[in-house]
Design an enzyme around this catalytic site. Structure first.
Site, PDB file in Angstrom:
ATOM      1  N   LYS A 118     -18.386  35.395 -27.852  1.00 10.68           N
ATOM      2  CA  LYS A 118     -17.128  35.661 -28.697  1.00 10.68           C
ATOM      3  C   LYS A 118     -16.501  34.274 -28.824  1.00 10.68           C
ATOM      4  O   LYS A 118     -15.429  33.975 -28.361  1.00 10.68           O
ATOM      5  CB  LYS A 118     -16.325  36.894 -28.276  1.00 10.68           C
ATOM      6  CG  LYS A 118     -15.694  37.601 -29.552  1.00 10.68           C
ATOM      7  CD  LYS A 118     -15.377  38.873 -29.242  1.00 10.68           C
ATOM      8  CE  LYS A 118     -14.287  39.632 -30.420  1.00 10.68           C
ATOM      9  NZ  LYS A 118     -14.947  39.527 -31.537  1.00 10.68           N
ATOM     10  N   ARG A 167     -17.112  40.372 -20.882  1.00 16.14           N
ATOM     11  CA  ARG A 167     -17.596  39.609 -21.842  1.00 16.14           C
ATOM     12  C   ARG A 167     -16.947  38.481 -22.249  1.00 16.14           C
ATOM     13  O   ARG A 167     -17.493  37.191 -22.283  1.00 16.14           O
ATOM     14  CB  ARG A 167     -17.606  40.369 -23.219  1.00 16.14           C
ATOM     15  CG  ARG A 167     -18.414  39.837 -24.341  1.00 16.14           C
ATOM     16  CD  ARG A 167     -18.391  40.732 -25.547  1.00 16.14           C
ATOM     17  NE  ARG A 167     -17.242  41.209 -26.189  1.00 16.14           N
ATOM     18  CZ  ARG A 167     -16.996  42.084 -27.122  1.00 16.14           C
ATOM     19  NH1 ARG A 167     -18.091  42.738 -27.368  1.00 16.14           N
ATOM     20  NH2 ARG A 167     -15.939  42.320 -27.665  1.00 16.14           N
ATOM     21  N   GLU A 218     -26.444  41.031 -37.585  1.00 15.96           N
ATOM     22  CA  GLU A 218     -25.103  41.917 -37.602  1.00 15.96           C
ATOM     23  C   GLU A 218     -24.531  41.222 -38.791  1.00 15.96           C
ATOM     24  O   GLU A 218     -24.726  40.425 -39.697  1.00 15.96           O
ATOM     25  CB  GLU A 218     -24.250  41.563 -36.365  1.00 15.96           C
ATOM     26  CG  GLU A 218     -23.961  40.275 -35.854  1.00 15.96           C
ATOM     27  CD  GLU A 218     -23.106  40.131 -34.518  1.00 15.96           C
ATOM     28  OE1 GLU A 218     -22.468  41.128 -34.507  1.00 15.96           O
ATOM     29  OE2 GLU A 218     -23.324  39.147 -34.015  1.00 15.96           O
TER      30      GLU A 218
HETATM   31  N1  PLP Z   1     -19.904  41.669 -33.893  1.00 10.85           N
HETATM   32  C1  PLP Z   1     -19.023  40.637 -33.757  1.00 10.85           C
HETATM   33  C2  PLP Z   1     -19.515  39.267 -34.638  1.00 10.85           C
HETATM   34  C3  PLP Z   1     -17.532  40.775 -33.785  1.00 10.85           C
HETATM   35  O1  PLP Z   1     -16.799  39.949 -33.942  1.00 10.85           O
HETATM   36  C4  PLP Z   1     -17.217  42.026 -33.053  1.00 10.85           C
HETATM   37  C5  PLP Z   1     -15.924  42.420 -32.787  1.00 10.85           C
HETATM   38  O2  PLP Z   1     -15.360  42.268 -31.850  1.00 10.85           O
HETATM   39  C6  PLP Z   1     -18.358  43.006 -32.962  1.00 10.85           C
HETATM   40  C7  PLP Z   1     -19.672  42.826 -33.277  1.00 10.85           C
HETATM   41  C8  PLP Z   1     -17.929  44.382 -32.401  1.00 10.85           C
HETATM   42  O3  PLP Z   1     -17.801  44.355 -30.985  1.00 10.85           O
HETATM   43  P1  PLP Z   1     -16.715  45.310 -30.299  1.00 10.85           P
HETATM   44  O4  PLP Z   1     -17.339  46.854 -30.524  1.00 10.85           O
HETATM   45  O5  PLP Z   1     -16.995  44.973 -28.702  1.00 10.85           O
HETATM   46  O6  PLP Z   1     -15.463  45.108 -30.574  1.00 10.85           O
HETATM   47  C1  COI Z   2     -12.793  42.928 -33.341  1.00 13.67           C
HETATM   48  O1  COI Z   2     -13.461  43.629 -33.798  1.00 13.67           O
HETATM   49  O2  COI Z   2     -12.171  42.919 -32.403  1.00 13.67           O
HETATM   50  C2  COI Z   2     -13.242  41.583 -33.678  1.00 13.67           C
HETATM   51  O3  COI Z   2     -12.887  40.606 -33.108  1.00 13.67           O
HETATM   52  C3  COI Z   2     -13.584  41.440 -35.111  1.00 13.67           C
HETATM   53  C4  COI Z   2     -12.999  40.502 -36.016  1.00 13.67           C
HETATM   54  C5  COI Z   2     -13.626  39.861 -36.803  1.00 13.67           C
HETATM   55  C6  COI Z   2     -11.537  40.902 -36.446  1.00 13.67           C
END
Ligand code: PLP
Ligand code: COI
Length: 340
Positions: A184, A82, A220
């Site tokens: 991200k 990612r 989201e």
């Molecule tokens: N959506 C957003 C905007 C996020 O910042 C995060 C955190 O990483 C997620 C979703 C969840 O992603 P992940 O499960 O890969 O941590």
């Molecule tokens: C994560 O879950 O790792 C994120 O980056 C979310 C953040 C807003 C703490």
């Protein structure tokens, strides 16, 4: 190895400086080998690309102590992949995912004393990130970059741990169609700061963002994807090109199907159907699965049947199975759990 003297159970989601971080610099078209350093300060030009035009991306992952005392991390290859996608979209050099995984494992290992013990309720959060570091004044990508990884021990993202949240449908948008919602990038989070401060002022825990073009579909929150459970026990998650492809969510969909024998569907989710769901949760690395008890749509309250006192039953099963896999009490699918 002796653990640091930290009251693990009392940790919230905050920054505590740990001993080592990884730093690699990109210059003249190539990344250097990178080193672990004890210096937590970043010194860059006042005109650095990141400071002027927000050229920065990051990842979030965790290290866990398993029931049998090993230190592991969860699907780091997907974070690496990612981050490659994020870099390409912001015209940054790719930090190769294999090198990314090595840097992450090295940084966790160096900060082993800060990995919370099994059963403490805390984990070591790992934050890889990259930014444009040389002076940029015309609007263009930087030529030099820094890739870093730091760690910090954390407790639950939402105060109150697994107490159901109250969220509101936001009038602010997080991501545009054809924009950067699917990567991200720091800029997506800057976008969300006013909305979250305002939500907290109004007494809500989080914002539910809708699709910016029609404002009829669920996207989201500022830091997690949604999972819903239908009244007949099917797991549903919103499909959209402008949300972050959450690794937790992708894993939970597989857990629902393969471990719990549930139907799991990724599809467009309309605001209109919110009142029909039995359960709702926010999923992500930081959020794990945080249950939602109430969604407020401009004064109209949608109260999930799972209520405001505990997680819904399907959400709970998903939570227990995922955390069991991460902590080594449930057998993981091949490649999900990587030992440090
Ligand atoms: N959506 C957003 C905007 C996020 O910042 C995060 C955190 O990483 C997620 C979703 C969840 O992603 P992940 O499960 O890969 O941590
Ligand atoms: C994560 O879950 O790792 C994120 O980056 C979310 C953040 C807003 C703490």
């Amino acid at each position: 190895m002796e653990k640091k003297n930290i009251d693990w159970a009392e940790l919230g989601f905050g920054y505590i400086e740990t001993d080592y971080r990884f730093v690699s610099n990109y210059k003249n078209g190539a990344w250097d080998e990178g080193v672990l350093t004890e210096d937590s300060n970043v010194v860059i030009s006042e005109c650095a690309g990141v400071l002027q035009y927000a050229q920065t991306i990051f990842e979030g992952m965790k290290a866990y102590t398993t029931a049998d005392g090993r230190i592991v991390t969860f699907r780091p290859d997907l974070n690496g992949e990612r981050m490659e996608n994020s870099a390409e979209r912001l015209e940054m050099p790719v930090y190769p995912k294999d090198e990314f995984v090595k840097a992450v494992l090295k940084t966790i290992k160096a900060n082993e004393a800060y990995v919370p013990p099994y059963g403490s309720g805390a984990t070591l959060y790992v934050r890889p990130y990259m930014f444009g570091s040389n002076p940029v004044i015309g609007v263009k990508p930087a030529d030099e970059y820094q890739f870093r990884v730091f760690t910090t021990p954390v407790g639950p993202y939402f105060k109150g741990g697994v107490k159901p949240l109250t969220i509101r449908i936001s009038d602010f948008d997080r991501a545009a169609p054809n924009g950067t919602g699917h990567i991200k990038a720091g800029l997506n989070y800057a976008m969300s700061l006013h909305a979250i401060v305002d939500a907290h002022k109004q007494g809500y825990d989080e914002n539910m963002y809708l699709d910016a073009s029609s404002r009829t579909k669920v996207e989201e929150t500022g830091g997690a994807n949604f999972l819903f459970v239908t009244r007949d026990g099917k797991v549903v998650t919103p499909k959209s090109d402008s949300i972050l492809p959450s690794i937790t969510r992708r894993s939970l969909m597989q857990v629902a199907r393969e471990y719990l024998g549930l139907e799991a569907e990724e599809r467009e989710v309309y605001v209109e159907e919110l009142a029909d769901f039995a359960e709702c949760g926010l999923c992500g690395t930081a959020a794990v699965i945080s249950p939602v008890g109430k969604i407020v749509d401009h004064g109209k309250e949608i109260c999930l049947p799972s209520g405001m006192s505990e997680m819904g039953p399907v959400t709970k099963k998903l939570y227990d199975t995922l955390t069991g896999i991460q902590m080594g009490t449930i057998k993981a699918p091949e490649g999900w759990v990587v030992e440090v």
